[in-house]
Design a protein around this motif. Sequence first.
Motif: not given
Length: 121
Positions: A85-99
């Motif tokens: 996935g990806i996450q923004n610099l502030a670590r408050n928004t992410a798009v999780l594809t798989g965990f």
Amino acid sequence: MLAPFFDDLVMVSGVSSVSTRLLGSAPNRQLIVQWSKFSILDEDARDLNANITFQAILFEGSNDIQFVFQNMTGSRSDGSSATIGIQNLARNTAVLTGFNQSKVGPGSFVTYRFDVGSYNP
């Protein structure tokens, strides 16, 4: 943060590599980062003898991001112990594809489209 295959990866001596390449011309360039022939460690730091090669591609102009999975063989090479996935610099928004899910294989890819200030898978 870009996490094309966030796991306990290990470089195989004399075999593994990380390379970059810039393709195209402004304003439509592509930056490609490739991890080649990596293996995966288990919870006890034992090499699982996997063989994985994958890329992260950053698209100038559109700001899209694409993860491309090429050779994916061996234990856990399907992403079953990875975060993707990806996450923004502030670590408050992410798009999780798989965990810890079997989400990838040879020839698969994930594209994150940048639209109106945010990313969508």
